[in-house]
Design a protein around this motif. Structure first.
Motif: not given
Lengths: 136, 1004
Positions: A26, A96, A115-116, A118-119, A122
């Motif tokens: 997702e 990270p 940077m966009r 990041t999720k 994770k």
């Protein structure tokens, strides 16, 4: 069975775990871009190791492993750090992004795009933590 | 044993020229200058000599700085004409030249610098000397010194021999009647300098003292009079006699350091002696006053001229003041700057200036030892240049009585509070001790303050602070802006600007270097910020002006009105735009030409080193590439740092659409940077068509994206860019505006706002850009519900009895970094001097891994939800950022602390280590806390708002910071009293701020 980190077995197991992660699917559904995860030497690791990951819209299409002396392909992104710091990331002791801000990791590639994600980053870490690992 | 020498005969008073009829001889060399020839003054002497059958040969080649070749040329003529008299008619230059001619005439093979008092000097074998001074004066007519320049080395040589004393000195005041006021003043000041120095030099004696004191008395009494009434023969006679008496005094004592400095600067910078001695004298007196003997002597002089005082020190200081007043009264220049000497010229010539001065006789016998370093300071003081980053100038403008004054920057205070909001706090604290008034009272003051690094040739030096009492909170208010306005104010010559009073009608302040005017601004009143800046620049017809102004927000006293500068840069927080509006001050237009600063050579190197360091900083890279809005994605998805729907939700899928990366891919057309900023975090956007069409303008940054975007659930980037433009044009703080609107919409959603209150046509729901735009306009013009919203979220929420909804601390709406994501923001918000503030400590960045090891901010827990035992580090971060807001440099610019310490040290002429930076920040913080206590702030206000404590799912994982624990640790570390909120007495003593004790009700 535990896979040694870093090794080809490890990255292949990682790919399986990642592709079975709905959270990663997702988070990374829009992502296109291959990665090199470069594990540099330090007092615990005496030979550089490089992982290749082909990440595409929530799937990891292929992986590969390169030892020191072998030439990995050129990729859109590279995430580079010393072995000890990779341990910290995989163990959840260092996120990270913090890794980049504290100069423990170097990011090569379009930073805006990363940077966009990041999720998704994770979720990559979460998946890495699920791989049964034997650290050298 | 000592000596006393004076001219063998002094003939003084009117008609004393007739003495020439009595001299015996055949041939005379008249040494004079062309001006005196043209004025006919020298002709009077020639006529008398020719009437007694003298053959007169004229040597009129002397100019204001006699040189050795000039004197040799005169001597050749004397040889040719076999003169028996050398007659000097003129000022000091002529006298000195005539004596030198005499030496060379009688001793053709002698070198002038071998003239030495104790060595034989054959004179009077061929000729004798008559001096007839036409200025009052160098006193050279009555002493045995020669001051002459060697053009090869450029040095002014002071030599002397007792036998050089003139045979006859004719002191006829009628020769000075036509002396212009300026020359009267400058030569008169030279008399004073002679006399004061003669009285204090180690060679002084009873005879020289008598002459000196009488001369000093006459100068103070008659010089101001004769400058005004040059035709008054009595005044002229007294000054003419004083000049000769002072000449005798130095002839029998000596000149001192003031003359050493004057000779040096006069020769190198080509400034006439009388003018330069007026600069040198008071500064050398201030230098010498450290010596006990000098204090005694100055006090004796003070007594002679009738000053009253209780201690010798007081008398000495009063004398110096009297000298300064005299110099001003007679209209002489008081700084080298006024002669066109620039910092660059001074720096380039400093070594030579020092060398010449040190080798001058005056230095050798000065009552206080003169060193190279002392000379450097004296020359810079004379120049009016301040070494380092200050201009030593505060401009005060009172809009009520229209008075404009310049006062010296309080440099002692600057050592403690640095600049920016630190020094702003110092000036406001002083003001508070005279008045405690409402923020919007005409008696309140508004302070614009730069820091020692503002405008300096180093990165990110473009910032300035605005300070006052906040109309939004009622407490300490400060805001910080970038752009170019701050440096321009510094280039114009000002460290800060203090606005007092209020105008009756709209005005703007015009500052063009030292030209300051209060001008009518009625045509601009009502204009938006962008139109104002454009119109003003057009009317000024000079695009080099930098403008700071208010929009309708400030004019209508919106409590969170901003002050906008350089297009869309904002001093936004705490509503100081309303303070400006309450004073009817629409704008400030400033232009400055002086970009020179006196800095050590190492400054450039250190700046380069700092720049190389920040290039390695990832956050700088991000800011450059994506602007601050580049953090949006990570803030929302990864950290949960951005407020969503008035701080009450944890996810916002549209965040992707309004991030810095999306901006770069869509509406961004460029970047912009503040003064000397290599980062350039500013975005330039353009929307060529559609509902939110925008010409090129400043794009929204992180806080505005949060305030108008995630906070109001608006995921339309074009709408946000447009709203940002409108808010800037209205001149209102986007953080407070977005927060207040968010509270309003939340109140409506919870049915706390009666429907009849909601303006017709307004859709009061989250997610609607039109709602945002409508409400922004209503706020700016205080229309309908906008009138209540213009009071801020605290007043709004209290009005509807639901204060828990307002995300504010001490009345200031929090910026959009969530303490539930980074728990350090809790303690930083609640203890911030101005209310919830992210410039009081960027804990969210530190908790992401940016460390300051040299400041011991390097042991931050990995767990961002818990900062137990870390309050000390965040307090130190707080102090470091207080210092940043004082220096003033951008908080994105973070070279290692030792480099910052070096740069600041060089800008402030101090030597700093990293720990000193924390101490400075501690001082500033303590001062602001005391100001707040005076303004009624109480520790009970240190509360995180309910809306920011509610636990949320998502990236914040249900965490809520333990504020109480953080607060306890913080108070313990800071050594403040947690009941009163005040610094403990012991802490104030540690900070060296015991003087603040009496101004606050501090109990330990």
């Amino acid at each position: 069975m535990k896979a040694k980190f870093p090794s080809k077995e490890w990255i292949e197991q990682f790919m399986v775990v990642l592709n079975n992660s709905p959270d990663y699917k997702e988070a990374a559904e829009w992502w296109e871009g291959d990665f090199l995860f470069v594990v540099e030497t330090d007092e615990k690791l005496d030979k550089k190791a490089t992982f290749y990951l082909d990440l595409w819209h929530g799937d990891c299409r292929s992986v590969d492993y390169f030892e020191e002396g072998q030439e990995p392909p050129e990729t859109e992104f590279q995430y580079i750090g010393k072995y000890s710091n990779w341990l910290k990331v995989i163990n959840g002791d260092l996120d990270p992004i913090k890794g980049i801000l504290t100069r423990k990791f170097k990011l090569v590639g379009d930073k805006g795009k990363v940077m966009r994600a990041t999720k998704a980053a994770k979720e990559l870490v979460n998946s890495a933590q699920k791989v049964p690992t034997e650290f050298v | 044993m000592w000596f006393y020498s004076a001219p063998r005969k002094i003939v003084f008073g009117e008609d004393s020229l007739d003495e020439l009829k009595e001299i015996k001889g055949n041939s005379a060399l008249l040494v004079t200058d062309k001006i005196l020839m043209d004025l006919g003054i020298s002709q009077r002497v020639i006529d008398i000599l020719e009437s007694v059958e003298f053959k007169v040969t004229i040597f009129d080649q002397v100019d204001y700085e006699p040189t050795i070749p000039m004197a040799k040329a005169g001597a050749e003529i004397a040889v040719r004409e076999e003169v028996d008299w050398i007659i000097a008619v003129g000022g000091g230059s002529v006298m000195d030249c005539a004596k030198a001619i005499w030496v060379f005439y009688e001793n053709p093979d002698m070198s002038i610098d071998s003239v030495f008092p104790e060595d034989p000097l054959p004179l009077r074998n061929k000729a004798r000397l008559i001096t007839i001074p036409t200025t009052s004066g160098t006193g050279s007519d009555a002493n045995w010194a020669i001051v002459i320049t060697d053009p090869e080395t450029k040095q002014k040589l002071s030599v002397g021999h007792r036998d050089l004393i003139p045979d006859i000195d004719i002191v006829d005041p009628s020769l000075t009647l036509k002396l212009p006021p300026r020359l009267t003043a400058s030569t008169g000041l030279d008399v004073l300098a002679h006399a004061i120095e003669a009285y204090t030099i180690n060679w002084k004696n009873d005879f020289s003292d008598a002459m000196a004191l009488q001369a000093i008395k006459y100068v103070f009494e008659y010089l101001p009079k004769v400058v005004k009434e040059g035709e008054n023969i009595e005044y002229r006679e007294k000054m003419h006699n004083a000049a000769t008496m002072a000449g005798i005094a130095i002839g029998n004592s000596q000149i001192g350091g003031a003359h050493a400095v004057a000779h040096s600067a006069g020769a190198i910078l080509k400034i006439p002696h009388g003018e330069i001695i007026a600069l040198a004298l008071p500064h050398m007196m201030k230098f010498c006053i450290e010596e006990e003997d000098v204090v005694k002597h100055y006090s004796e002089i003070a007594h002679t001229i009738g000053l009253s005082f209780e201690t010798k020190k007081e008398g000495a200081e009063k004398l110096i003041l009297e000298v300064e007043n005299l110099i001003q009264e007679i209209g002489l220049k008081t700084s080298l700057r006024e002669f066109g000497v620039t910092p660059k010229v001074l720096q380039e010539n400093m070594k030579l200036l020092q060398d010449f001065a040190l080798n001058d006789t005056g230095s050798l016998v000065n009552p206080r030892d003169i060193t190279k370093e002392a000379l450097e300071n004296i020359f810079y003081d004379m120049a009016g240049f301040v070494k380092g980053g200050y201009r030593n100038n505060i401009l005060k403008v009172n809009l009520s009585d229209q008075s404009i004054t310049n006062e010296n920057l309080d440099l002692e205070a600057a050592k403690d509070f640095v600049g920016g909001s630190g020094l702003g706090a110092y000036y406001y604290f002083n003001f508070l001790n005279t008045k405690n008034v409402d923020a919007l009272s005409p008696d309140n003051i508004l302070i614009f303050m730069t820091g020692p690094l503002t405008g300096l040739p180093t990165s990110c030096s473009g910032r300035f602070s605005v300070c006052s009492r906040s109309p939004l909170t009622g407490f300490w208010g400060e805001s910080n802006s970038g752009g170019k306005f701050g440096p321009e104010l510094k280039f114009a010559g000002y460290d800060g600007l203090i606005i007092e009073g209020a105008a009756n009608s709209p005005i703007y302040l015009f500052i063009d270097n030292d030209k300051i005017e209060i001008r009518d601004a009625s045509k601009y009143w009502g204009m938006g910020v962008f139109e104002t800046q454009e119109a003003l620049l057009k009317d000024l017809d000079d695009k080099s002006f930098k403008i700071a102004c208010i929009g309708p927000g400030g004019e209508n006293l919106v409590k969170f009105a901003s002050i906008m500068n350089d297009g869309g840069r904002a001093a936004a927080r705490t509503g100081l735009g309303a303070v400006m509006g309450s004073k009817k001050l629409k704008a400030i237009a400033v232009k400055g030409n002086n970009k020179d600063f006196l800095l050590p050579d190492e400054f450039k190197e250190k700046s380069r080193e700092a720049y190389e360091e920040i290039k390695k900083d990832f956050s700088v890279e991000m800011a450059k590439e994506l602007g601050t809005a580049g953090f949006v994605d990570a803030a929302v998805d990864f950290y949960g740092d951005m407020a969503i729907r008035n701080w009450s939700e944890s996810s916002f899928k549209e965040a992707y659409n309004i991030s810095g990366t999306t901006m770069k891919e869509t509406i961004q057309v460029g970047r912009y940077a503040c003064y000397r900023c290599p980062i350039g975090c500013g975005r330039v956007v353009k929307i060529p068509e559609g509902k939110y069409k925008l010409s090129k303008t400043k794009g929204p940054e992180y806080e505005t994206i949060a305030a108008f975007g995630t906070n109001l659930k608006i995921g339309n980037l074009e709408a946000l860019a447009y709203a940002n433009y409108k808010a800037n044009d209205y001149g209102i703080d986007t953080i407070s505006a977005g927060s207040t609107i968010g509270v309003f919409l939340d109140l409506v959603s919870k049915n706390y706002v009666p429907p009849e209150i909601i303006p017709e046509g307004l859709d009061p729901s989250f997610g609607n850009p039109d709602t945002l735009l409508d409400l922004l306009e209503m706020i700016a013009f205080r229309k309908d519900i906008g009138n209540l919203l213009a009071e801020g979220s605290k007043v709004l929420s209290e009005n509807y009895l639901y204060s828990a909804l307002a995300p504010q601390v001490a009345g200031l709406e929090a910026p959009f970094h969530d303490p539930r994501a980074f728990s350090s923001m809790a303690i930083l918000y609640i203890t911030s001097p101005r209310g919830a503030c992210h410039l009081n400590g960027d804990g969210y960045l530190v908790q992401q891994g940016i460390e300051y090891p040299e400041l011991q901010i390097d042991n931050i827990p990995d767990n961002r939800f818990n900062i137990d035992n870390s309050a000390k580090q965040f307090a130190r971060l707080q102090s470091y950022r207080q210092l940043y807001n004082a220096m003033t440099i951008c908080q994105f610019y973070n070279p290692p602390a030792p480099i910052v310490a070096d740069l600041l040290g060089m800008a402030m002429n101090q030597k700093y280590e990293p720990e000193d930076l924390i101490l400075l920040g501690d001082k500033i913080f303590a001062l602001k806390r005391i100001i707040n206590l005076r303004l009624g702030w109480k520790p009970e206000l240190q509360v995180l708002p309910n809306i920011m404590r509610k636990r949320l799912d998502g990236p914040t994982e249900g965490n809520s910071p333990d504020v109480q624990k953080q607060l306890e640790e913080w108070y313990a570390y800071r050594n403040y009293n947690n009941e009163s909120g005040a610094p403990r007495i012991e802490e104030l003593k540690r900070l060296g701020l015991e003087n603040l004790l009496s101004f606050s009700n501090l109990e330990d």
